[in-house]
Design a protein around this motif. Structure first.
Motif, mmCIF file in Angstrom:
data_model
loop_
_atom_site.group_PDB
_atom_site.id
_atom_site.type_symbol
_atom_site.label_atom_id
_atom_site.label_comp_id
_atom_site.label_asym_id
_atom_site.label_seq_id
_atom_site.Cartn_x
_atom_site.Cartn_y
_atom_site.Cartn_z
ATOM 1 N N SER A 167 1.062 -7.129 -6.979
ATOM 2 C CA SER A 167 0.581 -6.902 -5.617
ATOM 3 C C SER A 167 1.731 -6.390 -4.761
ATOM 4 O O SER A 167 2.862 -6.869 -4.889
ATOM 5 C CB SER A 167 0.000 -8.186 -5.015
ATOM 6 N N VAL A 168 1.426 -5.422 -3.914
ATOM 7 C CA VAL A 168 2.410 -4.863 -2.984
ATOM 8 C C VAL A 168 2.054 -5.365 -1.592
ATOM 9 O O VAL A 168 1.028 -4.980 -1.026
ATOM 10 C CB VAL A 168 2.413 -3.324 -3.026
ATOM 11 N N ARG A 169 2.898 -6.247 -1.056
ATOM 12 C CA ARG A 169 2.657 -6.827 0.262
ATOM 13 C C ARG A 169 3.319 -5.959 1.321
ATOM 14 O O ARG A 169 4.530 -6.020 1.539
ATOM 15 C CB ARG A 169 3.197 -8.263 0.290
ATOM 16 N N SER A 170 2.504 -5.158 1.956
ATOM 17 C CA SER A 170 3.016 -4.157 2.893
ATOM 18 C C SER A 170 3.340 -4.747 4.259
ATOM 19 O O SER A 170 2.592 -5.567 4.798
ATOM 20 C CB SER A 170 1.987 -3.040 3.070
ATOM 21 N N ALA A 171 4.449 -4.281 4.825
ATOM 22 C CA ALA A 171 4.761 -4.546 6.224
ATOM 23 C C ALA A 171 3.775 -3.795 7.116
ATOM 24 O O ALA A 171 2.884 -3.082 6.635
ATOM 25 C CB ALA A 171 6.192 -4.119 6.524
ATOM 26 N N HIS A 172 3.932 -3.927 8.418
ATOM 27 C CA HIS A 172 3.103 -3.187 9.366
ATOM 28 C C HIS A 172 3.362 -1.692 9.199
ATOM 29 O O HIS A 172 4.510 -1.247 9.239
ATOM 30 C CB HIS A 172 3.420 -3.622 10.791
ATOM 31 N N VAL A 173 2.299 -0.928 9.024
ATOM 32 C CA VAL A 173 2.418 0.484 8.697
ATOM 33 C C VAL A 173 2.301 1.326 9.959
ATOM 34 O O VAL A 173 1.373 1.146 10.758
ATOM 35 C CB VAL A 173 1.336 0.909 7.682
ATOM 36 N N LEU A 174 3.234 2.246 10.141
ATOM 37 C CA LEU A 174 3.238 3.152 11.286
ATOM 38 C C LEU A 174 3.422 4.583 10.803
ATOM 39 O O LEU A 174 3.821 4.829 9.672
ATOM 40 C CB LEU A 174 4.365 2.797 12.262
ATOM 41 N N GLY A 175 3.179 5.523 11.715
ATOM 42 C CA GLY A 175 3.402 6.934 11.420
ATOM 43 C C GLY A 175 2.114 7.673 11.128
ATOM 44 O O GLY A 175 1.087 7.082 10.798
ATOM 45 N N GLY A 176 2.190 8.991 11.268
ATOM 46 C CA GLY A 176 1.046 9.819 10.935
ATOM 47 C C GLY A 176 0.177 10.227 12.102
ATOM 48 O O GLY A 176 -0.871 10.837 11.911
ATOM 49 N N GLY A 177 0.587 9.888 13.328
ATOM 50 C CA GLY A 177 -0.196 10.317 14.490
ATOM 51 C C GLY A 177 -1.606 9.763 14.449
ATOM 52 O O GLY A 177 -1.821 8.557 14.287
ATOM 53 N N ALA A 178 -2.582 10.649 14.556
ATOM 54 C CA ALA A 178 -3.984 10.228 14.588
ATOM 55 C C ALA A 178 -4.429 9.583 13.284
ATOM 56 O O ALA A 178 -5.431 8.869 13.251
ATOM 57 C CB ALA A 178 -4.872 11.433 14.900
ATOM 58 N N ARG A 179 -3.696 9.811 12.203
ATOM 59 C CA ARG A 179 -4.053 9.184 10.927
ATOM 60 C C ARG A 179 -3.824 7.674 10.953
ATOM 61 O O ARG A 179 -4.385 6.945 10.142
ATOM 62 C CB ARG A 179 -3.238 9.808 9.792
ATOM 63 N N GLU A 180 -2.997 7.204 11.869
ATOM 64 C CA GLU A 180 -2.722 5.767 11.994
ATOM 65 C C GLU A 180 -3.908 5.142 12.715
ATOM 66 O O GLU A 180 -3.903 4.942 13.932
ATOM 67 C CB GLU A 180 -1.405 5.566 12.761
ATOM 68 N N PHE A 181 -4.943 4.810 11.926
ATOM 69 C CA PHE A 181 -6.252 4.487 12.480
ATOM 70 C C PHE A 181 -6.305 3.145 13.194
ATOM 71 O O PHE A 181 -7.254 2.877 13.927
ATOM 72 C CB PHE A 181 -7.312 4.511 11.373
ATOM 73 N N THR A 182 -5.304 2.269 13.010
ATOM 74 C CA THR A 182 -5.358 0.967 13.671
ATOM 75 C C THR A 182 -5.137 1.075 15.172
ATOM 76 O O THR A 182 -5.531 0.188 15.925
ATOM 77 C CB THR A 182 -4.307 0.011 13.089
ATOM 78 N N GLY A 183 -4.463 2.126 15.629
ATOM 79 C CA GLY A 183 -4.231 2.320 17.053
ATOM 80 C C GLY A 183 -3.160 1.434 17.642
ATOM 81 O O GLY A 183 -2.991 1.379 18.863
ATOM 82 N N ARG A 184 -2.378 0.759 16.781
ATOM 83 C CA ARG A 184 -1.391 -0.185 17.320
ATOM 84 C C ARG A 184 -0.210 0.530 17.977
ATOM 85 O O ARG A 184 0.247 0.116 19.045
ATOM 86 C CB ARG A 184 -0.922 -1.130 16.214
#
Length: 316
Positions: A167-184
């Motif tokens: 399992s890959v436990r990812s940190a908070h993901v950022l980047g990609g402009g509009a592709r960053e669908f969480t809106g954070r």
């Protein structure tokens, strides 16, 4: 060339992973419910992963070297996957999350000292309790128990047998402009550009982040090059607290950052935490993965987010 199945893979870093796997010459099959078509040259199976009979029928006699599961959220989904892919793949990689370490969602987890990056053994899926009888099919319940769903999904697949599981436990993901669908990140660019205060805890502590392209790269590595099992933390070097993140946005926006105390009426902004929320990435480094530093990519990620943020007149 390896035969790789990606479950999900229709958006954000999953979509980028599929593109990179195909570009590297692998034979790629994507399974999803039709939410997005994969690139040319990638086989597409449209099926609901929660429907075991339909999934078995769609797969037919196919076998894989590796399965990368981007959208496993519950022990029920994990159990279906364990049955369907046992003997059908030699390796199963699940994308998990930093949220598994959140003590607020699991009484069994004791908070670590404030300056201790969390190691993988803090949550051991081999011993974590599993309850498939909980209402995992209820969307509201699942949303409220996202972290526990991930913990139990890891636990089921760890004990499944039939393949090597990681399992890959990812940190908070950022980047990609509009592709960053969480809106954070957009939360910060909107407020800073508008001159509005960012709500923060009185004693906000650091957390960790990863760029979406770096996470896609790590998943590619985990699927095609690495040979580890068990959980693996994935985060860039350089933890940030909410003040540092807001300051980075403000620097790009050309405005001074403003803050206000988090209250019931003004809840804390994303990434404002009263607990230390940083993972250790030492295991991945020991296995040979080289992480970037948040300073390498955060300015570019902020620039992309600002490009998607309307210009606003500052409020008083």
């Amino acid at each position: 060339m390896q035969r790789i199945c990606v479950i999900g893979g229709s958006r954000y870093f999953g979509k980028l992973l599929v593109q990179r796997l195909r570009a590297a010459g692998h034979q790629v099959t994507v399974i999803n419910r039709g939410s997005g078509r994969p690139p040319a040259g990638v086989e597409h199976l449209v099926v609901d992963r929660d429907d075991e009979a339909a999934l078995l029928a769609a797969l037919g006699p196919r076998t894989f070297d590796v399965v990368v599961d981007q959208v496993c959220y519950t022990p029920v989904q994990a159990a279906i996957a364990a049955r369907v892919f046992a003997g059908r793949t030699r390796r199963y990689v699940m994308t998990s999350t930093i949220e598994v370490y959140d003590p607020a969602t699991a009484a069994a987890l004791a908070p670590l000292p404030a300056d201790t990056p969390v190691p993988e053994e803090t949550v051991d899926p081999a011993t974590w309790p599993v309850d498939p009888g909980l209402p995992w099919h209820d969307a509201a319940y699942l949303e409220a128990h996202y972290a526990e769903g991930k913990r139990q999904a890891e636990a089921v697949l760890t004990r499944a047998g039939g393949f090597t599981f990681a399992s890959v436990r990812s940190a908070h993901v950022l980047g990609g402009g509009a592709r960053e669908f969480t809106g954070r990140l957009a939360h910060y660019t909107r407020r800073v550009r508008a001159g509005e205060a960012v709500a923060v805890h009185a004693h906000a502590l650091p957390t960790v982040f990863i760029h979406f392209a770096e996470l896609a790269e790590l998943l590619h590595w985990a699927a095609t090059e690495a040979d580890f099992d068990g959980p693996l933390n994935a985060c860039s070097d350089g933890p940030l607290d909410v003040h540092a993140l807001t300051a980075a946005v403000a620097a790009q926006a050309g405005r001074a950052p403003r803050y206000q105390p988090a209250t019931a009426a003004a809840p804390a902004s994303p990434f404002s935490f009263e607990r230390h929320y940083a993972m250790s990435n030492a295991r991945a480094k020991e296995l040979g993965f080289v992480f970037s530093h948040t300073a390498d990519w955060l300015p570019g990620a902020v620039t992309e987010a600002l490009a998607e943020t309307p210009t606003a007149v500052p409020t008083a």
